[in-house]
Design a protein around this motif. Structure first.
Motif, mmCIF file in Angstrom:
data_model
loop_
_atom_site.group_PDB
_atom_site.id
_atom_site.type_symbol
_atom_site.label_atom_id
_atom_site.label_comp_id
_atom_site.label_asym_id
_atom_site.label_seq_id
_atom_site.Cartn_x
_atom_site.Cartn_y
_atom_site.Cartn_z
ATOM 1 N N ASP A 143 -27.704 -4.324 -12.456
ATOM 2 C CA ASP A 143 -28.679 -3.993 -13.420
ATOM 3 C C ASP A 143 -28.845 -4.764 -14.399
ATOM 4 O O ASP A 143 -30.070 -4.825 -15.042
ATOM 5 C CB ASP A 143 -28.450 -2.270 -13.814
ATOM 6 N N ASP A 144 -28.039 -5.548 -14.783
ATOM 7 C CA ASP A 144 -27.881 -6.244 -16.263
ATOM 8 C C ASP A 144 -27.350 -7.468 -16.175
ATOM 9 O O ASP A 144 -26.015 -7.420 -15.796
ATOM 10 C CB ASP A 144 -27.645 -5.305 -17.194
ATOM 11 N N CYS A 145 -27.858 -8.569 -15.947
ATOM 12 C CA CYS A 145 -27.159 -10.110 -15.830
ATOM 13 C C CYS A 145 -26.895 -10.489 -17.278
ATOM 14 O O CYS A 145 -26.315 -11.714 -17.554
ATOM 15 C CB CYS A 145 -27.942 -10.861 -15.033
ATOM 16 N N ALA A 146 -27.323 -9.926 -18.430
ATOM 17 C CA ALA A 146 -27.173 -10.462 -19.722
ATOM 18 C C ALA A 146 -25.652 -10.673 -20.093
ATOM 19 O O ALA A 146 -25.068 -9.536 -19.823
ATOM 20 C CB ALA A 146 -28.016 -9.457 -20.857
ATOM 21 N N LEU A 147 -25.380 -11.714 -20.666
ATOM 22 C CA LEU A 147 -24.041 -11.860 -20.901
ATOM 23 C C LEU A 147 -23.621 -11.345 -22.282
ATOM 24 O O LEU A 147 -22.636 -10.618 -22.675
ATOM 25 C CB LEU A 147 -23.540 -13.409 -21.103
ATOM 26 N N VAL A 148 -24.684 -11.267 -23.299
ATOM 27 C CA VAL A 148 -24.406 -10.542 -24.535
ATOM 28 C C VAL A 148 -26.018 -9.904 -24.754
ATOM 29 O O VAL A 148 -26.947 -10.192 -24.029
ATOM 30 C CB VAL A 148 -24.266 -11.647 -25.717
ATOM 31 N N SER A 149 -25.980 -8.787 -25.568
ATOM 32 C CA SER A 149 -27.108 -7.937 -25.817
ATOM 33 C C SER A 149 -28.265 -8.779 -26.151
ATOM 34 O O SER A 149 -29.317 -8.222 -25.884
ATOM 35 C CB SER A 149 -26.795 -7.112 -26.840
ATOM 36 N N CYS A 150 -28.015 -9.683 -26.988
ATOM 37 C CA CYS A 150 -29.436 -10.455 -27.303
ATOM 38 C C CYS A 150 -30.068 -11.110 -26.364
ATOM 39 O O CYS A 150 -31.145 -11.643 -26.414
ATOM 40 C CB CYS A 150 -29.093 -11.466 -28.512
ATOM 41 N N MET A 151 -29.499 -11.231 -24.870
ATOM 42 C CA MET A 151 -30.144 -12.100 -23.740
ATOM 43 C C MET A 151 -30.909 -10.954 -23.255
ATOM 44 O O MET A 151 -31.576 -11.260 -22.211
ATOM 45 C CB MET A 151 -28.829 -12.581 -23.118
ATOM 46 N N MET A 184 -18.884 -13.697 -16.676
ATOM 47 C CA MET A 184 -19.355 -12.691 -16.108
ATOM 48 C C MET A 184 -18.871 -11.953 -15.099
ATOM 49 O O MET A 184 -17.965 -12.680 -14.474
ATOM 50 C CB MET A 184 -20.934 -12.978 -15.399
ATOM 51 N N ARG A 185 -18.752 -10.679 -15.042
ATOM 52 C CA ARG A 185 -18.012 -9.738 -14.163
ATOM 53 C C ARG A 185 -19.027 -9.036 -13.275
ATOM 54 O O ARG A 185 -20.096 -8.323 -13.939
ATOM 55 C CB ARG A 185 -17.248 -8.968 -14.822
ATOM 56 N N LEU A 186 -19.108 -9.087 -12.021
ATOM 57 C CA LEU A 186 -20.003 -8.253 -11.271
ATOM 58 C C LEU A 186 -19.537 -6.988 -10.946
ATOM 59 O O LEU A 186 -18.131 -6.428 -11.119
ATOM 60 C CB LEU A 186 -19.956 -8.876 -9.755
ATOM 61 N N THR A 187 -20.433 -5.885 -10.969
ATOM 62 C CA THR A 187 -20.054 -4.504 -10.741
ATOM 63 C C THR A 187 -19.441 -4.443 -9.397
ATOM 64 O O THR A 187 -19.713 -5.371 -8.534
ATOM 65 C CB THR A 187 -21.340 -3.665 -11.044
ATOM 66 N N GLN A 188 -18.667 -3.325 -9.307
ATOM 67 C CA GLN A 188 -18.122 -2.981 -8.005
ATOM 68 C C GLN A 188 -19.246 -2.742 -6.800
ATOM 69 O O GLN A 188 -19.272 -3.081 -5.786
ATOM 70 C CB GLN A 188 -17.349 -1.683 -8.043
ATOM 71 N N HIS A 189 -20.414 -2.277 -7.317
ATOM 72 C CA HIS A 189 -21.430 -2.060 -6.412
ATOM 73 C C HIS A 189 -21.926 -3.457 -5.676
ATOM 74 O O HIS A 189 -22.111 -3.274 -4.785
ATOM 75 C CB HIS A 189 -22.757 -1.428 -7.170
ATOM 76 N N SER A 190 -22.142 -4.384 -6.613
ATOM 77 C CA SER A 190 -22.268 -6.038 -6.270
ATOM 78 C C SER A 190 -21.306 -6.545 -5.231
ATOM 79 O O SER A 190 -21.626 -6.990 -4.060
ATOM 80 C CB SER A 190 -22.615 -6.912 -7.309
ATOM 81 N N ASP A 191 -20.042 -6.221 -5.662
ATOM 82 C CA ASP A 191 -18.847 -6.723 -5.013
ATOM 83 C C ASP A 191 -18.920 -6.093 -3.731
ATOM 84 O O ASP A 191 -18.651 -6.758 -2.308
ATOM 85 C CB ASP A 191 -17.718 -6.207 -5.757
ATOM 86 N N TYR A 192 -18.909 -5.007 -3.356
ATOM 87 C CA TYR A 192 -19.051 -4.066 -2.144
ATOM 88 C C TYR A 192 -20.191 -4.360 -1.331
ATOM 89 O O TYR A 192 -20.110 -4.461 0.013
ATOM 90 C CB TYR A 192 -18.750 -2.783 -2.148
ATOM 91 N N ALA A 193 -21.430 -4.677 -2.107
ATOM 92 C CA ALA A 193 -22.688 -4.929 -1.148
ATOM 93 C C ALA A 193 -22.333 -6.219 -0.571
ATOM 94 O O ALA A 193 -22.710 -6.387 0.519
ATOM 95 C CB ALA A 193 -23.777 -5.019 -2.147
ATOM 96 N N LEU A 194 -21.835 -7.043 -1.257
ATOM 97 C CA LEU A 194 -21.609 -8.451 -0.677
ATOM 98 C C LEU A 194 -20.585 -8.245 0.299
ATOM 99 O O LEU A 194 -20.838 -8.942 1.427
ATOM 100 C CB LEU A 194 -21.058 -9.467 -1.550
ATOM 101 N N ARG A 195 -19.784 -7.578 0.365
ATOM 102 C CA ARG A 195 -18.305 -7.263 1.473
ATOM 103 C C ARG A 195 -19.285 -6.640 2.650
ATOM 104 O O ARG A 195 -18.915 -6.952 3.844
ATOM 105 C CB ARG A 195 -17.506 -6.358 0.786
ATOM 106 N N ALA A 196 -19.833 -5.617 2.157
ATOM 107 C CA ALA A 196 -20.791 -4.943 3.507
ATOM 108 C C ALA A 196 -21.705 -6.068 4.371
ATOM 109 O O ALA A 196 -21.650 -5.852 5.469
ATOM 110 C CB ALA A 196 -21.944 -3.952 2.937
ATOM 111 N N LEU A 197 -22.351 -6.922 3.635
ATOM 112 C CA LEU A 197 -23.037 -8.035 4.123
ATOM 113 C C LEU A 197 -22.260 -8.792 4.939
ATOM 114 O O LEU A 197 -22.581 -9.312 5.967
ATOM 115 C CB LEU A 197 -23.803 -8.835 3.229
ATOM 116 N N VAL A 198 -21.163 -9.242 4.408
ATOM 117 C CA VAL A 198 -20.070 -10.046 5.199
ATOM 118 C C VAL A 198 -19.549 -9.396 6.451
ATOM 119 O O VAL A 198 -19.436 -10.116 7.514
ATOM 120 C CB VAL A 198 -18.942 -10.512 4.267
ATOM 121 N N PHE A 199 -19.519 -7.969 6.469
ATOM 122 C CA PHE A 199 -19.019 -7.200 7.692
ATOM 123 C C PHE A 199 -20.014 -7.478 8.465
ATOM 124 O O PHE A 199 -19.687 -7.578 9.739
ATOM 125 C CB PHE A 199 -18.777 -5.871 7.111
ATOM 126 N N LEU A 200 -21.234 -7.136 8.076
ATOM 127 C CA LEU A 200 -22.282 -7.061 9.158
ATOM 128 C C LEU A 200 -22.575 -8.631 9.589
ATOM 129 O O LEU A 200 -22.852 -8.601 10.971
ATOM 130 C CB LEU A 200 -23.600 -6.566 8.492
#
Length: 151
Positions: A84-92, A1-17
């Protein structure tokens, strides 16, 4: 699984705060810290605010702070909220969101069940970590440098 940049930077923003709990921070500070555009960080902070992870204070002396204590913000909750989508494959994916031809092996596919188990394990690890666990001395030192302290 690979997180989106949005999630990556959301986590970083929370770490900053979380690394700057004794003051209000600005979107500009966070964006500069991570080399992002302010517009992108505005979207991220807005989304985090919708989830109650960040509180925004308006006005001349306003700014940002965490919306919850660090020990109550589970990393898994943040990732679920920002992805938005945590499904690893489309059938999930839920039936209405699946792309392409339905799989002939559904619903008894062993591969799908294995991937689902792996995803559950991934989130089990993230659910066992809070934002407080992500803040060590290194983060406090790096994210509270003079360049990022309140003016």
């Amino acid at each position: 699984m690979r997180l989106t940049q949005h999630s990556d930077y959301a986590l970083r923003a929370l770490v900053f705060l979380a690394s700057n709990p004794d003051r209000l921070s600005s979107i500009r500070e966070i964006a500069e810290c991570y080399g992002l555009s302010e517009n992108y960080m505005i979207k991220i902070i807005h989304r985090l605010g919708q989830g109650g992870f960040v509180e925004t204070i308006r006005g001349r002396n306003g700014g940002l702070r965490l919306g919850q204590p660090t020990d109550t913000i589970r990393i898994g909750d943040v990732v679920r909220f920002t992805e938005d989508d945590c499904a690893l494959v489309s059938c999930m994916q839920p039936p209405g969101e699946r792309n392409g031809t339905p799989c002939l092996l559904m619903p008894d596919c062993i591969l799908r069940h294995t991937l689902d188990e792996a995803l559950e394990a991934f989130f089990a690890v993230l659910d066992n970590r809070t934002l407080a666990d992500m803040i060590g001395e290194s983060e406090r030192q790096k994210l509270t440098l003079p360049a990022y302290t309140a003016s």
